[in-house]
Structures are given as C-alpha cells and as structure tokens.
Design a protein around this motif. Structure first.
Motif, PDB file in Angstrom:
ATOM      1  N   SER A  22     159.640  77.866 142.303  1.00 21.03           N
ATOM      2  CA  SER A  22     159.280  79.360 143.136  1.00 21.03           C
ATOM      3  C   SER A  22     158.791  79.127 144.498  1.00 21.03           C
ATOM      4  CB  SER A  22     159.128  80.135 142.416  1.00 21.03           C
ATOM      5  OG  SER A  22     159.553  80.633 140.711  1.00 21.03           O
ATOM      6  N   ASN A  23     157.568  77.454 144.456  1.00 25.51           N
ATOM      7  CA  ASN A  23     156.789  77.393 145.490  1.00 25.51           C
ATOM      8  C   ASN A  23     157.498  76.408 146.045  1.00 25.51           C
ATOM      9  OD1 ASN A  23     154.958  79.200 145.225  1.00 25.51           O
ATOM     10  ND2 ASN A  23     153.960  78.487 143.118  1.00 25.51           N
ATOM     11  N   THR A  24     157.819  76.005 147.356  1.00 31.86           N
ATOM     12  CA  THR A  24     158.044  75.086 148.235  1.00 31.86           C
ATOM     13  C   THR A  24     156.353  75.018 149.271  1.00 31.86           C
ATOM     14  OG1 THR A  24     158.769  75.990 150.558  1.00 31.86           O
ATOM     15  CG2 THR A  24     160.195  75.958 148.865  1.00 31.86           C
ATOM     16  N   LEU A  25     156.685  73.001 148.642  1.00 29.20           N
ATOM     17  CA  LEU A  25     155.979  72.751 149.386  1.00 29.20           C
ATOM     18  C   LEU A  25     156.240  71.927 150.817  1.00 29.20           C
ATOM     19  CD1 LEU A  25     153.833  71.053 146.570  1.00 29.20           C
ATOM     20  CD2 LEU A  25     153.372  72.778 147.920  1.00 29.20           C
ATOM     21  N   ASP A  52     146.482  79.119 137.940  1.00 27.75           N
ATOM     22  CA  ASP A  52     145.385  78.776 139.596  1.00 27.75           C
ATOM     23  C   ASP A  52     144.117  79.254 138.435  1.00 27.75           C
ATOM     24  OD1 ASP A  52     144.731  80.702 140.398  1.00 27.75           O
ATOM     25  OD2 ASP A  52     145.538  80.567 142.385  1.00 27.75           O
ATOM     26  N   TYR A  53     143.142  78.028 139.985  1.00 29.60           N
ATOM     27  CA  TYR A  53     141.577  77.596 139.386  1.00 29.60           C
ATOM     28  C   TYR A  53     141.539  79.245 140.310  1.00 29.60           C
ATOM     29  CZ  TYR A  53     141.011  77.657 144.868  1.00 29.60           C
ATOM     30  OH  TYR A  53     141.512  78.194 145.662  1.00 29.60           O
ATOM     31  N   LYS A  54     141.796  80.584 140.146  1.00 33.00           N
ATOM     32  CA  LYS A  54     141.351  81.570 140.652  1.00 33.00           C
ATOM     33  C   LYS A  54     141.725  82.691 139.495  1.00 33.00           C
ATOM     34  CE  LYS A  54     143.169  81.119 144.576  1.00 33.00           C
ATOM     35  NZ  LYS A  54     143.346  81.907 145.918  1.00 33.00           N
ATOM     36  N   GLY A  55     142.560  82.241 138.446  1.00 34.25           N
ATOM     37  CA  GLY A  55     142.620  83.172 137.350  1.00 34.25           C
ATOM     38  C   GLY A  55     144.038  83.801 138.009  1.00 34.25           C
ATOM     39  N   GLU A  56     145.202  83.481 138.889  1.00 35.71           N
ATOM     40  CA  GLU A  56     145.715  84.366 138.932  1.00 35.71           C
ATOM     41  C   GLU A  56     146.965  83.267 138.372  1.00 35.71           C
ATOM     42  OE1 GLU A  56     146.155  84.122 143.800  1.00 35.71           O
ATOM     43  OE2 GLU A  56     144.293  85.465 143.610  1.00 35.71           O
ATOM     44  N   ALA A  57     148.215  84.579 138.175  1.00 29.80           N
ATOM     45  CA  ALA A  57     149.296  84.105 137.364  1.00 29.80           C
ATOM     46  C   ALA A  57     150.398  83.547 138.291  1.00 29.80           C
ATOM     47  CB  ALA A  57     150.147  84.711 136.759  1.00 29.80           C
ATOM     48  N   LEU A  58     150.822  82.206 138.553  1.00 34.88           N
ATOM     49  CA  LEU A  58     151.556  81.430 139.258  1.00 34.88           C
ATOM     50  C   LEU A  58     153.264  81.812 138.418  1.00 34.88           C
ATOM     51  CD1 LEU A  58     149.864  78.232 139.979  1.00 34.88           C
ATOM     52  CD2 LEU A  58     150.061  80.523 141.409  1.00 34.88           C
ATOM     53  N   PRO A  59     154.022  81.821 139.583  1.00 35.43           N
ATOM     54  CA  PRO A  59     155.467  81.932 139.097  1.00 35.43           C
ATOM     55  C   PRO A  59     155.886  80.344 138.830  1.00 35.43           C
ATOM     56  CG  PRO A  59     156.138  81.974 141.078  1.00 35.43           C
ATOM     57  CD  PRO A  59     154.266  81.854 141.023  1.00 35.43           C
ATOM     58  N   VAL A  96     143.616  74.766 124.728  1.00 35.21           N
ATOM     59  CA  VAL A  96     144.551  73.552 125.693  1.00 35.21           C
ATOM     60  C   VAL A  96     145.126  73.468 126.432  1.00 35.21           C
ATOM     61  CG1 VAL A  96     146.682  71.990 125.177  1.00 35.21           C
ATOM     62  CG2 VAL A  96     145.616  72.925 123.024  1.00 35.21           C
ATOM     63  N   ILE A  97     144.581  72.889 127.410  1.00 30.68           N
ATOM     64  CA  ILE A  97     144.452  73.043 129.026  1.00 30.68           C
ATOM     65  C   ILE A  97     145.455  72.307 129.612  1.00 30.68           C
ATOM     66  CG2 ILE A  97     143.428  73.891 131.506  1.00 30.68           C
ATOM     67  CD1 ILE A  97     142.577  75.228 128.745  1.00 30.68           C
ATOM     68  N   PHE A  98     146.428  71.729 130.048  1.00 34.30           N
ATOM     69  CA  PHE A  98     146.674  71.283 130.685  1.00 34.30           C
ATOM     70  C   PHE A  98     147.091  70.861 132.545  1.00 34.30           C
ATOM     71  CE2 PHE A  98     149.503  71.312 126.804  1.00 34.30           C
ATOM     72  CZ  PHE A  98     149.604  70.521 126.124  1.00 34.30           C
ATOM     73  N   ILE A  99     146.000  70.078 133.268  1.00 32.91           N
ATOM     74  CA  ILE A  99     146.703  70.023 134.813  1.00 32.91           C
ATOM     75  C   ILE A  99     146.997  69.846 135.207  1.00 32.91           C
ATOM     76  CG2 ILE A  99     144.812  69.247 136.166  1.00 32.91           C
ATOM     77  CD1 ILE A  99     143.066  71.238 134.671  1.00 32.91           C
ATOM     78  N   SER A 100     148.132  71.090 135.987  1.00 25.84           N
ATOM     79  CA  SER A 100     149.391  70.390 136.064  1.00 25.84           C
ATOM     80  C   SER A 100     149.359  70.831 137.822  1.00 25.84           C
ATOM     81  CB  SER A 100     150.336  72.209 135.456  1.00 25.84           C
ATOM     82  OG  SER A 100     151.637  71.653 136.304  1.00 25.84           O
ATOM     83  N   SER A 101     150.554  71.794 138.577  1.00 18.93           N
ATOM     84  CA  SER A 101     149.992  71.545 140.323  1.00 18.93           C
ATOM     85  C   SER A 101     151.387  72.628 140.333  1.00 18.93           C
ATOM     86  CB  SER A 101     150.279  70.312 140.394  1.00 18.93           C
ATOM     87  OG  SER A 101     150.759  70.386 142.225  1.00 18.93           O
ATOM     88  N   VAL A 102     151.046  73.329 141.158  1.00 26.57           N
ATOM     89  CA  VAL A 102     151.858  73.933 141.751  1.00 26.57           C
ATOM     90  C   VAL A 102     153.216  73.536 142.699  1.00 26.57           C
ATOM     91  CG1 VAL A 102     151.239  74.219 144.501  1.00 26.57           C
ATOM     92  CG2 VAL A 102     151.968  75.662 143.876  1.00 26.57           C
ATOM     93  N   ALA A 103     153.298  72.175 142.814  1.00 24.76           N
ATOM     94  CA  ALA A 103     154.692  71.197 142.859  1.00 24.76           C
ATOM     95  C   ALA A 103     155.530  71.480 141.291  1.00 24.76           C
ATOM     96  CB  ALA A 103     153.915  69.205 143.174  1.00 24.76           C
ATOM     97  N   GLY A 104     154.514  71.601 140.555  1.00 23.90           N
ATOM     98  CA  GLY A 104     155.626  71.613 139.697  1.00 23.90           C
ATOM     99  C   GLY A 104     156.303  73.545 139.628  1.00 23.90           C
TER     100      GLY A 104
END
Length: 253
Positions: free
Chosen positions: A148-151, A245-252, A137-145
């Motif tokens: 820990s990351n600021t845009l 993320d799409y590179k397979g790296e874990a995001l906070p 089950v894949i929920f396409i999300s965003s770093v905006a969510g």
C-alpha cells in the motif's frame, strides 16, 4: 522493561547495535544475547560487552543454515534457560536495481537472509521463548514490504523479502495465538546507518537531489531504537499480527 532476556540478531552495527546499547544500559537486570556474522568486524560490540556484563555475543550467520544449527549449543553454553523477547534484526539491503536488471542470485540472497534466515532462527529459539511468559517476537521489517506504500526507490529484492517476512509474521501470529505469543513485523523508520549509506551510495551519484531529500527524512539509530523499544514494551496480545512502525502506528500491508 527491566529483568528481561532479549535475543537480538545482528547486534554488531546499526539498529542492532543501538538496541543492544540501549537495552543493556536500561537495566543491569536485563540479559542481552546478540549475534554477529563477522566477529572481526564487531570490535565496538565486544567493547560494549566488556563494559556491560549483561551482554553475551554469539557467532551467527543468518544466511547459513549450518550456522543457525549452532544456536542452541551456544545458548546452552551461556546458560540461557529462557528468552522473553526475540528481535530478528539481521538483514541485508544490497540492491537498488529494478526487476528487469536484478539477477537471480540477488533475489535469492535477500530471501535467504531477510526472510528464511529470520524464520529458521526463530525455530531454534522458540523453545526458549516458551520457557517464559512474555513471548514477544519482533521481526524488523520495512515499509518497503508494504503493497500500500510506494517508495521513490527500486527496492525490488529487498522489498520482496520483506513482503514475505511480513506474511510469515502474520502466519506465526495465528499459529501461536493459543500459546500466548505476540508476533509482529515492525518498521523501524528510515534509519541512516552504515549499511544504509552503502546501500544508498548508487543513489548519491545517480539522483543526488532525491538522495538529499531522503536523507533529510532519515532517523538516527538512537531515535529509531528509542521508539522501537517503546513499542515492544507496550505490546499486548491484541497487537499480535499487526504491522507497526517505530512510533506505534499501524501500517497497511
């Protein structure tokens, strides 16, 4: 992977269309069920479905509960017995306003489509995923969510909806662990789709230099989806509940 049945929401454009394209071309043994809210605006998708007979298109507005209630009947009509991979892709990003200038209906629309719609659609396809052993089950999300990351953008309503979606994905990963589901939120990267062009249009006029910098960093749908599929193919039970993320790296979070 070959011989998998995929259910992908929002397949008529952008990331969704590219997912349908790449997965249908990858193997004629794959079955791709995808959705469109506006059949009259899905000419490219229907043309692709004519070319690749492993594609099935159903009508669905993920922001409308009555439309979501029709999913089972439409899947049964196609003859779908099980789904290996559910990709909740359909969503909106329709505002760059800060909190003080964002109307209630804008907040509610983003939540209704991006968060609640994704959850309600999953509720309908859950039994089909149970019929298979893959259960991804894949929920396409965003770093905006991510807190820990600021845009450099005011992603107010969109960001809030993706935070809630990420929470829901983690919650589901815990609820469904005993049933061997793998549930993740996945950031596809910053992708320059038709929808992104519309969403970022105000930035072009207000802050052209910032827009130029952002655009230089954006991916094509082809680049993003190649990575997304690779991540999905490689998912293991230990990955459930992790924000990738799409590179397979874990995001906070």
């Amino acid at each position: 992977m070959s011989g998998q049945t995929y259910f992908i929401t929002g397949g008529n454009k952008g990331i969704g269309f590219e997912l349908v394209t790449q997965l249908s071309k990858a193997s004629d043994k794959n079955v791709i069920i995808t959705t469109t809210r506006s059949p009259e605006r899905a000419k490219k998708l229907y043309e692709l479905a004519t070319k690749f007979t492993n594609i099935h298109v159903i009508d669905l507005d993920v922001g409308d509960a009555k439309s979501i209630d029709t999913i089972e009947a439409q899947l049964d009509k196609i003859g779908v017995k099980g789904i290996d991979v559910f990709i909740s892709n359909a969503g909106i990003f329709a505002s760059l306003d800060p909190i003080l200038k964002t109307d209630a209906d804008v907040f509610l629309r983003h939540y209704t489509v991006n968060t609640l719609g994704s959850i309600l659609v999953f509720q309908k396809v859950y039994k089909y995923l149970l019929a298979k052993e893959t259960r991804k089950v894949i929920f396409i999300s965003s770093v905006a969510g991510s807190f820990s990351n600021t845009l450099p953008l005011d992603t107010t309503a969109y960001g809030q909806s993706k935070v809630a979606l990420n929470y829901s994905a983690v919650q589901l990963s815990k609820e469904l662990v005993s049933e061997n589901f793998i549930v993740i939120p996945l950031h596809p990267g910053a992708v320059y789709t038709e929808s992104a062009q519309v969403s970022l249009a105000p930035l072009v006029a207000a802050r052209p230099e910032l827009f130029a910098n952002i655009k230089d960093l954006m991916l094509t749908p082809e680049e993003s989806v190649k990575g997304v599929i690779s991540v999905i193919d490689g998912l293991e039970p230990k990955d459930s509940g992790i924000f990738y993320d799409y590179k397979g790296e874990a995001l906070p979070f």
